[in-house]
Design a protein around this motif. Structure first.
Motif, PDB file in Angstrom:
ATOM      1  N   GLY A 192      -4.872  16.005  11.473  1.00 22.76           N
ATOM      2  CA  GLY A 192      -4.201  15.648  10.239  1.00 22.76           C
ATOM      3  C   GLY A 192      -2.717  15.399  10.470  1.00 22.76           C
ATOM      4  O   GLY A 192      -2.220  15.598  11.580  1.00 22.76           O
ATOM      5  N   PRO A 193      -1.993  14.897   9.464  1.00 24.89           N
ATOM      6  CA  PRO A 193      -2.415  14.757   8.065  1.00 24.89           C
ATOM      7  C   PRO A 193      -3.339  13.573   7.844  1.00 24.89           C
ATOM      8  O   PRO A 193      -3.267  12.574   8.548  1.00 24.89           O
ATOM      9  N   LEU A 194      -4.201  13.721   6.835  1.00 25.82           N
ATOM     10  CA  LEU A 194      -5.164  12.686   6.494  1.00 25.82           C
ATOM     11  C   LEU A 194      -4.824  12.092   5.123  1.00 25.82           C
ATOM     12  O   LEU A 194      -4.320  12.788   4.241  1.00 25.82           O
ATOM     13  N   THR A 195      -5.119  10.823   4.976  1.00 28.43           N
ATOM     14  CA  THR A 195      -4.930  10.150   3.689  1.00 28.43           C
ATOM     15  C   THR A 195      -6.242  10.160   2.929  1.00 28.43           C
ATOM     16  O   THR A 195      -7.254   9.643   3.403  1.00 28.43           O
ATOM     17  N   LEU A 196      -6.232  10.754   1.724  1.00 30.86           N
ATOM     18  CA  LEU A 196      -7.435  10.829   0.898  1.00 30.86           C
ATOM     19  C   LEU A 196      -7.409   9.848  -0.268  1.00 30.86           C
ATOM     20  O   LEU A 196      -8.424   9.679  -0.949  1.00 30.86           O
ATOM     21  N   GLY A 197      -6.276   9.232  -0.511  1.00 29.46           N
ATOM     22  CA  GLY A 197      -6.175   8.287  -1.612  1.00 29.46           C
ATOM     23  C   GLY A 197      -5.037   7.315  -1.373  1.00 29.46           C
ATOM     24  O   GLY A 197      -4.022   7.661  -0.768  1.00 29.46           O
ATOM     25  N   VAL A 198      -5.207   6.081  -1.832  1.00 30.77           N
ATOM     26  CA  VAL A 198      -4.199   5.048  -1.619  1.00 30.77           C
ATOM     27  C   VAL A 198      -4.185   4.124  -2.831  1.00 30.77           C
ATOM     28  O   VAL A 198      -5.219   3.877  -3.458  1.00 30.77           O
ATOM     29  N   ALA A 199      -2.987   3.649  -3.196  1.00 34.42           N
ATOM     30  CA  ALA A 199      -2.804   2.670  -4.266  1.00 34.42           C
ATOM     31  C   ALA A 199      -2.298   1.373  -3.655  1.00 34.42           C
ATOM     32  O   ALA A 199      -1.363   1.387  -2.848  1.00 34.42           O
ATOM     33  N   LEU A 200      -2.912   0.260  -4.032  1.00 35.00           N
ATOM     34  CA  LEU A 200      -2.559  -1.033  -3.454  1.00 35.00           C
ATOM     35  C   LEU A 200      -2.353  -2.053  -4.570  1.00 35.00           C
ATOM     36  O   LEU A 200      -3.009  -1.995  -5.620  1.00 35.00           O
ATOM     37  N   SER A 201      -1.455  -2.981  -4.335  1.00 33.17           N
ATOM     38  CA  SER A 201      -1.218  -4.059  -5.283  1.00 33.17           C
ATOM     39  C   SER A 201      -1.022  -5.353  -4.513  1.00 33.17           C
ATOM     40  O   SER A 201      -0.528  -5.352  -3.380  1.00 33.17           O
ATOM     41  N   ARG A 202      -1.411  -6.458  -5.150  1.00 31.84           N
ATOM     42  CA  ARG A 202      -1.306  -7.762  -4.508  1.00 31.84           C
ATOM     43  C   ARG A 202      -0.858  -8.774  -5.559  1.00 31.84           C
ATOM     44  O   ARG A 202      -1.433  -8.867  -6.640  1.00 31.84           O
ATOM     45  N   ALA A 207       0.841  -1.199   0.000  1.00 30.77           N
ATOM     46  CA  ALA A 207       0.000   0.000   0.000  1.00 30.77           C
ATOM     47  C   ALA A 207       0.873   1.245   0.000  1.00 30.77           C
ATOM     48  O   ALA A 207       1.862   1.329   0.734  1.00 30.77           O
ATOM     49  N   THR A 208       0.512   2.218  -0.836  1.00 28.88           N
ATOM     50  CA  THR A 208       1.223   3.501  -0.908  1.00 28.88           C
ATOM     51  C   THR A 208       0.203   4.629  -0.858  1.00 28.88           C
ATOM     52  O   THR A 208      -0.619   4.760  -1.776  1.00 28.88           O
ATOM     53  N   PRO A 209       0.210   5.450   0.198  1.00 28.95           N
ATOM     54  CA  PRO A 209      -0.688   6.612   0.218  1.00 28.95           C
ATOM     55  C   PRO A 209      -0.372   7.544  -0.950  1.00 28.95           C
ATOM     56  O   PRO A 209       0.802   7.844  -1.219  1.00 28.95           O
ATOM     57  N   LEU A 210      -1.397   7.997  -1.630  1.00 24.53           N
ATOM     58  CA  LEU A 210      -1.221   8.878  -2.784  1.00 24.53           C
ATOM     59  C   LEU A 210      -1.431  10.340  -2.443  1.00 24.53           C
ATOM     60  O   LEU A 210      -0.682  11.207  -2.898  1.00 24.53           O
ATOM     61  N   LEU A 211      -2.473  10.630  -1.667  1.00 28.10           N
ATOM     62  CA  LEU A 211      -2.879  12.009  -1.396  1.00 28.10           C
ATOM     63  C   LEU A 211      -2.871  12.246   0.099  1.00 28.10           C
ATOM     64  O   LEU A 211      -3.544  11.533   0.843  1.00 28.10           O
ATOM     65  N   GLN A 212      -2.128  13.254   0.543  1.00 29.09           N
ATOM     66  CA  GLN A 212      -2.013  13.566   1.962  1.00 29.09           C
ATOM     67  C   GLN A 212      -2.332  15.039   2.190  1.00 29.09           C
ATOM     68  O   GLN A 212      -1.820  15.916   1.477  1.00 29.09           O
ATOM     69  N   THR A 213      -3.199  15.304   3.175  1.00 30.45           N
ATOM     70  CA  THR A 213      -3.468  16.691   3.551  1.00 30.45           C
ATOM     71  C   THR A 213      -2.344  17.203   4.447  1.00 30.45           C
ATOM     72  O   THR A 213      -1.468  16.451   4.882  1.00 30.45           O
ATOM     73  N   LYS A 214      -2.403  18.480   4.733  1.00 28.45           N
ATOM     74  CA  LYS A 214      -1.378  19.082   5.583  1.00 28.45           C
ATOM     75  C   LYS A 214      -1.619  18.700   7.049  1.00 28.45           C
ATOM     76  O   LYS A 214      -2.727  18.339   7.432  1.00 28.45           O
ATOM     77  N   PRO A 215      -0.584  18.791   7.872  1.00 25.67           N
ATOM     78  CA  PRO A 215      -0.744  18.442   9.302  1.00 25.67           C
ATOM     79  C   PRO A 215      -1.686  19.417  10.018  1.00 25.67           C
ATOM     80  O   PRO A 215      -1.974  20.513   9.535  1.00 25.67           O
ATOM     81  N   TYR A 216      -2.139  18.987  11.188  1.00 24.45           N
ATOM     82  CA  TYR A 216      -2.925  19.861  12.062  1.00 24.45           C
ATOM     83  C   TYR A 216      -2.041  21.042  12.488  1.00 24.45           C
ATOM     84  O   TYR A 216      -0.846  20.873  12.696  1.00 24.45           O
ATOM     85  N   PRO A 217      -2.547  22.262  12.561  1.00 26.25           N
ATOM     86  CA  PRO A 217      -3.968  22.668  12.583  1.00 26.25           C
ATOM     87  C   PRO A 217      -4.559  22.995  11.213  1.00 26.25           C
ATOM     88  O   PRO A 217      -5.681  23.475  11.148  1.00 26.25           O
ATOM     89  N   SER A 218      -3.802  22.752  10.125  1.00 26.08           N
ATOM     90  CA  SER A 218      -4.364  23.058   8.805  1.00 26.08           C
ATOM     91  C   SER A 218      -5.480  22.097   8.426  1.00 26.08           C
ATOM     92  O   SER A 218      -6.415  22.468   7.712  1.00 26.08           O
ATOM     93  N   SER A 219      -5.406  20.832   8.858  1.00 24.49           N
ATOM     94  CA  SER A 219      -6.429  19.863   8.463  1.00 24.49           C
ATOM     95  C   SER A 219      -6.746  18.937   9.622  1.00 24.49           C
ATOM     96  O   SER A 219      -5.905  18.676  10.490  1.00 24.49           O
TER      97      SER A 219
END
Length: 564
Positions: A410-420, A377-389
């Motif tokens: 935050g930071p929060l993960t909004l997207g992830v790519a996975l392979s098996r 698993a690789t996180p694709l999209l990450q928000t900024k750390p708290y207090p921004s998110s």
């Protein structure tokens, strides 16, 4: 007296013979250049002229001590220096033509081809030519075509006047001035029509070039029947995203698993775009079986929805957080707190070329990732750390504020790519869902050591259009991309910033055509304009037209007074 007259006559004779040399040289050059054949006659004239000119110069210098004169030496030095400068300039010009180098100093690299375009042109399997049916040769379009041509000798272009060559225009079916066509072998394709308001686009040219040179296509199915985004133009539709897939040589079709109960064998990718209602249990099982036999799935799930795919996601270690992703950092560019602005991307083929570019996701939900054996698993999209998110739990509140008891920093993960990886066992019979360890919160996830980026495994060769999707014996892995938002890919938002790249790159990676170029980001110059208030504008006018001249005049008067 008679001897002196003989000497003078002899000198005149040599003088005339000396001028015969340059004449013969001119005759030889004229004969050779006009006939374009350097045979015996022009060479004889040239050799005779050079010999006579050399003898004349030698005799003249012997008679008059010409070489010992100061004027001769100065003139010779000047001639040698001039010839040396010309030789150096010629050598620089030769090297500049043979070894081309240029520097693009614009911040957004506006005059440089994208890496995807350069790589595609360098590996062209056969010659390609661009025909521009336009009387005027726009410098911007010509510069773009020259950039392509520098990458490979197999890429050529030519401007054509449709009025002077009507036969060629009829051959291509030209209807209007400004039409641009690609030709490779017996294949021809319209790229676009250029005019004063629309110049030649690198995105369109590279997309058509990829379609023309790539003989394989991949079939993409978009799930329907649960309130997903509609495919035809309309409010909240993803018609631009579908068109983008077509430009990249994908063929798209709707899929209703309630009618077929099984994902078609030729499906390279299945997309579930923003379902508003839950899937039937049989439909979820059909998607699971599709993944188990080496399929690829893109899930775009919005907040406040329950698509009933938790059992599928649990196998991959993904859980949909029911909170809302809040990001206040986008306020400076006009985005509300419920529209996260993402500038941090994972090290993955989908996002590797994004750098610190912008993408935004109106009304998004966070994702929680848990390590599962056999899944990378690789996180694709990450928000900024708290207090921004942060992840907001009170979705009904009119004012979004962080609550330490319920919300998650935050930071929060909004997207992830996975392979098996695929194994014969997993291909023949579905694997039972592994029991993952307790799911950590996004905060715990951010503190834990990051999962190493998934290195793309050797991809299977894309199947021809008529052949089925890779079977369990040929597929090397199954892939899954989960995004906590589908609004970013809708019409109007798809073409802004990196939104379209996130979607197209995800589908390209999922189709396991890793050798194909990913999406090309449009290059736009940064807005450097300064917005001044009325007071600031008046102050600038007064300072430039009155204050600065008075200061200069006062300095001049002071200097004059001191020197007086």
């Amino acid at each position: 007296m008679t001897n002196n007259m003989k000497i003078v006559a002899k000198n005149k004779l040599w003088k005339y013979l000396f001028w015969l040399g340059p004449f013969l040289i001119a005759v030889g050059l004229t004969v050779g250049l006009v006939s374009e054949q350097w045979g015996l006659i022009p060479l004889a004239f040239l050799i005779a002229g050079i010999v006579i000119s050399g003898l004349g110069i030698t005799w003249q210098s012997y008679q008059t001590n010409w070489w010992k004169r100061r004027s001769t030496q100065a003139g010779t030095n000047a001639l040698v220096a001039t010839l040396a400068v010309l030789a150096i300039l010629g050598l620089i010009n030769f090297l500049g033509t043979r070894y081309y180098w240029r520097a693009d100093l614009t911040e957004a690299q506006l005059f440089t081809l994208a890496p995807q375009s350069r790589e595609l042109v360098r590996v062209l399997p056969q010659p390609v030519k661009v025909w521009v049916f336009d009387i005027s040769q726009n410098p911007q379009d010509r510069e773009l075509l020259e950039n392509y041509q520098r990458q490979s000798s197999k890429f050529k272009y030519e401007y054509i006047d449709p009025q002077t060559r009507p036969g060629l225009a009829e051959k291509f079916g030209v209807k209007d001035d400004g039409e641009v066509y690609l030709e490779s072998g017996d294949k021809r394709q319209l790229v676009q029509t250029v005019n004063q308001n629309e110049r030649l686009s690198e995105i369109k040219l590279t997309s058509r070039l990829q379609q023309l040179t790539n003989s394989t296509t991949a079939k993409v199915y978009l799930l329907q029947g649960h309130g997903e985004r509609q495919l035809s133009p309309g409010k909240g539709a993803i018609s631009q995203a579908v068109q983008g897939l077509g430009d990249k040589n994908f063929t798209t079709s709707p899929l209703n698993l309630g009618e077929t109960s099984k994902v078609p064998e030729d499906a390279a990718v299945v997309i579930v775009a923003g379902p508003k209602r839950g899937l039937f249990e049989g439909e979820v099982k059909a998607l699971q079986e599709y993944l188990n036999r080496g399929g690829n799935l893109l899930l775009m799930i919005d907040p406040n929805t329950d698509p009933k795919v938790d059992s599928l996601l649990q196998e991959w270690g993904v859980r949909l957080d029911n909170r809302l992703a809040v990001d206040v950092s986008g306020g400076s560019v006009g985005l509300g707190p419920a529209t996260p602005l993402v500038t941090e991307y994972g090290q993955h083929p989908i996002t590797k070329d994004f750098d610190n570019g912008n993408s935004f996701y109106p009304i998004a939900r966070p994702l929680e990732i848990t390590s599962v054996p056999g899944v990378q698993a690789t996180p694709l999209l990450q928000t900024k750390p708290y207090p921004s998110s942060w992840a907001e739990s009170d979705l009904q509140s009119e004012k979004l504020e962080f609550n330490a008891d319920k919300d998650v920093k935050g930071p929060l993960t909004l997207g992830v790519a996975l392979s098996r990886k695929q194994t014969p066992k997993s291909a023949s019979t579905p694997q039972p869902a592994p029991t993952p360890s307790p799911l950590p919160s996004p905060t715990a996830q951010s503190k834990a050591s990051p999962t190493p980026p998934a290195s793309p495994a050797p991809s299977a060769s894309p199947a021809p259009p008529a052949s089925p999707a890779p079977s369990s014996q040929t597929a090397t892995e199954s892939r899954l991309v989960v995004l906590g938002n589908s609004d970013f890919a809708t019409d109007g938002l798809f073409q802004q910033q990196l939104n379209g790249d996130v979607f197209l790159n995800s589908v390209t990676w999922l189709s396991q055509q890793d050798q194909q170029p990913l999406s090309i980001r449009p290059k736009e110059p940064k807005n450097r304009r300064i917005t001044l208030t009325t007071t600031q504008s008046n102050l600038l006018i007064l300072s430039s037209l009155l204050v600065l001249p008075l200061i200069g005049f006062a300095i001049a008067v002071i200097i004059w007074w001191k020197r007086r």
